[in-house]
Design a protein around this motif. Sequence first.
Motif, PDB file in Angstrom:
ATOM      1  N   ALA A  65       0.826  -1.214   0.000  1.00 33.01           N
ATOM      2  CA  ALA A  65       0.000   0.000   0.000  1.00 33.01           C
ATOM      3  C   ALA A  65       0.856   1.258   0.000  1.00 33.01           C
ATOM      4  O   ALA A  65       1.835   1.382   0.749  1.00 33.01           O
ATOM      5  N   GLU A  66       0.464   2.200  -0.822  1.00 32.47           N
ATOM      6  CA  GLU A  66       1.143   3.496  -0.897  1.00 32.47           C
ATOM      7  C   GLU A  66       0.922   4.262   0.405  1.00 32.47           C
ATOM      8  O   GLU A  66      -0.200   4.350   0.913  1.00 32.47           O
ATOM      9  N   GLY A  67       1.989   4.805   0.955  1.00 37.07           N
ATOM     10  CA  GLY A  67       1.882   5.616   2.160  1.00 37.07           C
ATOM     11  C   GLY A  67       2.250   4.901   3.442  1.00 37.07           C
ATOM     12  O   GLY A  67       2.440   5.546   4.476  1.00 37.07           O
ATOM     13  N   VAL A  68       2.369   3.576   3.405  1.00 37.59           N
ATOM     14  CA  VAL A  68       2.691   2.837   4.628  1.00 37.59           C
ATOM     15  C   VAL A  68       4.095   3.173   5.114  1.00 37.59           C
ATOM     16  O   VAL A  68       4.327   3.364   6.313  1.00 37.59           O
ATOM     17  N   GLY A  69       5.055   3.262   4.188  1.00 37.66           N
ATOM     18  CA  GLY A  69       6.421   3.574   4.582  1.00 37.66           C
ATOM     19  C   GLY A  69       6.532   4.906   5.295  1.00 37.66           C
ATOM     20  O   GLY A  69       7.240   5.030   6.307  1.00 37.66           O
ATOM     21  N   ARG A  70       5.823   5.914   4.794  1.00 38.59           N
ATOM     22  CA  ARG A  70       5.848   7.230   5.450  1.00 38.59           C
ATOM     23  C   ARG A  70       5.186   7.164   6.817  1.00 38.59           C
ATOM     24  O   ARG A  70       5.615   7.833   7.761  1.00 38.59           O
TER      25      ARG A  70
ATOM     26  N   PHE B 196      11.419  -4.012  -0.753  1.00 43.33           N
ATOM     27  CA  PHE B 196      12.736  -3.497  -1.137  1.00 43.33           C
ATOM     28  C   PHE B 196      12.870  -3.428  -2.653  1.00 43.33           C
ATOM     29  O   PHE B 196      13.406  -2.461  -3.205  1.00 43.33           O
ATOM     30  N   LEU B 197      12.394  -4.460  -3.329  1.00 42.96           N
ATOM     31  CA  LEU B 197      12.531  -4.516  -4.783  1.00 42.96           C
ATOM     32  C   LEU B 197      11.703  -3.442  -5.476  1.00 42.96           C
ATOM     33  O   LEU B 197      12.044  -3.009  -6.577  1.00 42.96           O
ATOM     34  N   ARG B 198      10.627  -3.009  -4.841  1.00 39.73           N
ATOM     35  CA  ARG B 198       9.817  -1.938  -5.423  1.00 39.73           C
ATOM     36  C   ARG B 198      10.562  -0.611  -5.390  1.00 39.73           C
ATOM     37  O   ARG B 198      10.271   0.290  -6.171  1.00 39.73           O
ATOM     38  N   GLY B 199      11.495  -0.464  -4.474  1.00 35.28           N
ATOM     39  CA  GLY B 199      12.291   0.749  -4.386  1.00 35.28           C
ATOM     40  C   GLY B 199      11.583   1.870  -3.660  1.00 35.28           C
ATOM     41  O   GLY B 199      10.520   1.695  -3.059  1.00 35.28           O
ATOM     42  N   GLY B 200      12.188   3.034  -3.725  1.00 37.94           N
ATOM     43  CA  GLY B 200      11.639   4.204  -3.052  1.00 37.94           C
ATOM     44  C   GLY B 200      12.696   4.861  -2.187  1.00 37.94           C
ATOM     45  O   GLY B 200      13.805   4.347  -2.023  1.00 37.94           O
TER      46      GLY B 200
END
Length: 424
Positions: free
Chosen positions: A211-216, A250-254
């Motif tokens: 999901a977008e935003g989880v890392g932040r 990790f493979l998705r990057g960012g």
Amino acid sequence: MAVWDEVRDIIDAGDRRALVERMTALTGDERREVARELPGYLEVLRERAQTGERARQAGWETAGEEDDRWFDVWGRTEPWDDSGELLRIAGAGSLGGAAAVSAWLGRRDLLTTWPSPDGADRRAFGDPGPVVAVLSRRPPEWQAEATVRLVRKIRDGRDPGASLALAMLRRTGIEPPEHDPLVVAWLHEEPRMPFRQDPLLDALLPRIFEAEGVGRTLRDNTGMATELAALGVEGRVRRDLLLDGCVRRFLRGGPAADLSFFVRLHETLDPAPAEVAPRARDYLRLLPTAPGPVAEAALARLRGLPPGTVADPEELGDAMEGLLFRGEVKLVGAGLSWLAELLPREDVDAFAPALATAVTHDSLGIQGRAVRLALKNAGRWGPEAREVFAGLTGSLPGEFGAGFAGAFGGEPASVPVVRRRGGT
């Protein structure tokens, strides 16, 4: 007394329990009567709110910070503020279709407001329990549709409607729809139900890696990684799910900051060599371009594998070449140390391009280590590798060039080679 008059009096009295009981007992005709009158009453309460707001502002203007009246004004809750939750309960029990109810429950003008002297009022929906109690009297199919609609209305992790949507997901047991803000809101939930007790864990945990935003959201969370790793030890969550999720993320990057939680979780899991080996190719793919902390974690796990279990020499050599091309001196140095461990037991020619990359590194410290490693294995390089190294002789400074000329051929530079120092 007409049913609407009764419901209106309960709303004005602020009695949530009585309103839940009355709304769940309505007949079909009574629901339609309340639904017909409710929107108009909302306008009445809005006018009351505006009148109360004007009085509140006037109180702030005349009350200083040291004046007891300031505290009285700050702590006062206006009639409209008290009524938002009651109106939501009334709408949940009276409006007909799932679409109409979910739209009503998501109205921002039904938020509960806590006034603040600086004008930045805090706004939120209250305890979802009473609304859930009313909605739970509807048919299961109706509840499922309304719940999906409530989830789709979540805009971000701090959406005030998220608490009701999450409560209805737990109440109905339906499969949560795919919606990234739902996952972020679940992680933001306060108070958050302990993961091991949360019926949503199995459905939503795998989605935190996508999901977008989880890392932040989780970048500064220091406790959740420990909690999830403990669930893996207990067997409540499969370790494979957590490890595969981290590697996939990790493979998705960012940005490194957005991956920091997943690095923390990965290191807390502390995968054993038997768990790393099946994922070795994925770890290799991270070495050339992943953010530094991710590449460091991948490299450390690969170095812990037994000889011959990482990959074939050519594949390993390609990954090593990408790693030694990086600019981070510490990371490249760790890569050179790994290469020094690999050369005695591998086909050295597969690593000639990687070592040649390190020989031309901007850091003189890295360059010197690479030159010495190439010379240490001088008798093992094949013709193609020796030709590659000979081609570098003229670009190497001083004794580095002389050493390469003696071992591989080529002409050392006639003047000192000036290189940008990248570290030692």
